[in-house]
Design a protein around this motif. Structure first.
Motif, PDB file in Angstrom:
ATOM      1  N   GLN A  10       4.357   3.118   2.609  1.00 29.43           N
ATOM      2  CA  GLN A  10       3.491   1.880   2.152  1.00 29.43           C
ATOM      3  C   GLN A  10       4.232   1.557   1.891  1.00 29.43           C
ATOM      4  O   GLN A  10       4.103   0.348   1.728  1.00 29.43           O
ATOM      5  CB  GLN A  10       1.894   2.139   1.288  1.00 29.43           C
ATOM      6  CG  GLN A  10       1.536   0.988   1.275  1.00 29.43           C
ATOM      7  CD  GLN A  10       0.875   0.043   2.357  1.00 29.43           C
ATOM      8  OE1 GLN A  10       1.229   0.486   3.560  1.00 29.43           O
ATOM      9  NE2 GLN A  10       1.440  -0.959   2.705  1.00 29.43           N
ATOM     10  N   CYS A  11       5.335   1.949   0.638  1.00 24.18           N
ATOM     11  CA  CYS A  11       6.145   1.360  -0.316  1.00 24.18           C
ATOM     12  C   CYS A  11       7.146   0.408   0.406  1.00 24.18           C
ATOM     13  O   CYS A  11       7.739  -0.754   0.280  1.00 24.18           O
ATOM     14  CB  CYS A  11       7.031   2.085  -1.200  1.00 24.18           C
ATOM     15  SG  CYS A  11       5.272   2.674  -2.862  1.00 24.18           S
ATOM     16  N   ARG A  13       6.799   0.039   3.701  1.00 24.17           N
ATOM     17  CA  ARG A  13       6.802  -1.489   3.888  1.00 24.17           C
ATOM     18  C   ARG A  13       6.210  -3.211   3.789  1.00 24.17           C
ATOM     19  O   ARG A  13       6.750  -3.818   4.068  1.00 24.17           O
ATOM     20  CB  ARG A  13       5.453  -0.601   5.124  1.00 24.17           C
ATOM     21  CG  ARG A  13       4.896   0.269   6.221  1.00 24.17           C
ATOM     22  CD  ARG A  13       3.703   0.479   6.970  1.00 24.17           C
ATOM     23  NE  ARG A  13       3.797   0.844   7.856  1.00 24.17           N
ATOM     24  CZ  ARG A  13       3.509   2.738   7.462  1.00 24.17           C
ATOM     25  NH1 ARG A  13       3.102   2.548   5.950  1.00 24.17           N
ATOM     26  NH2 ARG A  13       3.760   3.302   8.117  1.00 24.17           N
ATOM     27  N   SER A  14       5.741  -2.625   2.298  1.00 24.26           N
ATOM     28  CA  SER A  14       5.321  -4.058   1.576  1.00 24.26           C
ATOM     29  C   SER A  14       7.734  -4.313   1.057  1.00 24.26           C
ATOM     30  O   SER A  14       6.815  -4.926  -0.090  1.00 24.26           O
ATOM     31  CB  SER A  14       4.760  -3.002   0.958  1.00 24.26           C
ATOM     32  OG  SER A  14       4.552  -2.377  -0.233  1.00 24.26           O
ATOM     33  N   GLY A  15       8.328  -3.625   1.091  1.00 22.05           N
ATOM     34  CA  GLY A  15       9.275  -3.211   0.092  1.00 22.05           C
ATOM     35  C   GLY A  15       8.962  -3.072  -1.239  1.00 22.05           C
ATOM     36  O   GLY A  15       9.947  -3.500  -2.141  1.00 22.05           O
ATOM     37  N   GLN A  16       8.363  -2.056  -2.079  1.00 14.66           N
ATOM     38  CA  GLN A  16       8.590  -2.160  -3.396  1.00 14.66           C
ATOM     39  C   GLN A  16       9.649  -0.924  -3.437  1.00 14.66           C
ATOM     40  O   GLN A  16       8.862  -0.359  -3.335  1.00 14.66           O
ATOM     41  CB  GLN A  16       6.933  -1.611  -3.904  1.00 14.66           C
ATOM     42  CG  GLN A  16       5.701  -2.173  -3.154  1.00 14.66           C
ATOM     43  CD  GLN A  16       4.228  -1.893  -3.424  1.00 14.66           C
ATOM     44  OE1 GLN A  16       3.893  -1.256  -3.106  1.00 14.66           O
ATOM     45  NE2 GLN A  16       3.015  -3.152  -3.991  1.00 14.66           N
ATOM     46  N   ARG A  49      14.782  -3.317   4.991  1.00 17.44           N
ATOM     47  CA  ARG A  49      14.830  -3.389   3.457  1.00 17.44           C
ATOM     48  C   ARG A  49      15.716  -2.721   2.726  1.00 17.44           C
ATOM     49  O   ARG A  49      16.066  -1.580   2.480  1.00 17.44           O
ATOM     50  CB  ARG A  49      13.497  -2.236   2.924  1.00 17.44           C
ATOM     51  CG  ARG A  49      12.060  -2.515   3.969  1.00 17.44           C
ATOM     52  CD  ARG A  49      11.110  -4.376   3.419  1.00 17.44           C
ATOM     53  NE  ARG A  49       9.799  -4.295   3.912  1.00 17.44           N
ATOM     54  CZ  ARG A  49       9.616  -5.397   4.269  1.00 17.44           C
ATOM     55  NH1 ARG A  49      10.456  -6.359   4.385  1.00 17.44           N
ATOM     56  NH2 ARG A  49       8.366  -5.376   4.876  1.00 17.44           N
TER      57      ARG A  49
END
Length: 98
Positions: A10-11, A13-16, A49
């Motif tokens: 998830q990180c 995917r969201s670029g975190q 990313r």
């Protein structure tokens, strides 16, 4: 898929990238979770990313020096590396970084 692996994906995917870096204490970006298509490294390359890729590559450089498991050359279930996926998706900057 483990909770840490799911969180890492998830990180990505969201670029975190900062949250991804914190999760690396619990899970490797080269781990292929049960039932998953790709490792977190593959996913980051596919999505382009760059900040997340930088974090993963720094982790792997340190892990390699400590003789830990993990490699930028890890392959998915179809025998593709993260470099293959970045190139296929047209992410030239990710290709250069890998």
């Amino acid at each position: 898929m483990s909770d840490a692996s799911a969180e890492l994906a998830q990180c990505v995917r969201s670029g975190q990238h900062e949250q991804a870096a914190a999760l690396l204490r619990r899970v490797s970006p080269c781990e292929l979770p049960t039932g998953a298509k790709w490792t977190a490294l593959h996913l980051a390359a596919h999505l382009g990313r760059l900040r997340v890729l930088r974090v993963f590559l720094q982790y792997l450089a340190v892990a390699t020096n400590k003789a830990a498991t993990g490699s930028v050359d890890v392959r998915d279930r179809r025998r593709r590396t993260a470099l293959h996926l970045a190139a296929r998706a047209g992410h030239a900057a990710a290709v250069r970084r890998l």
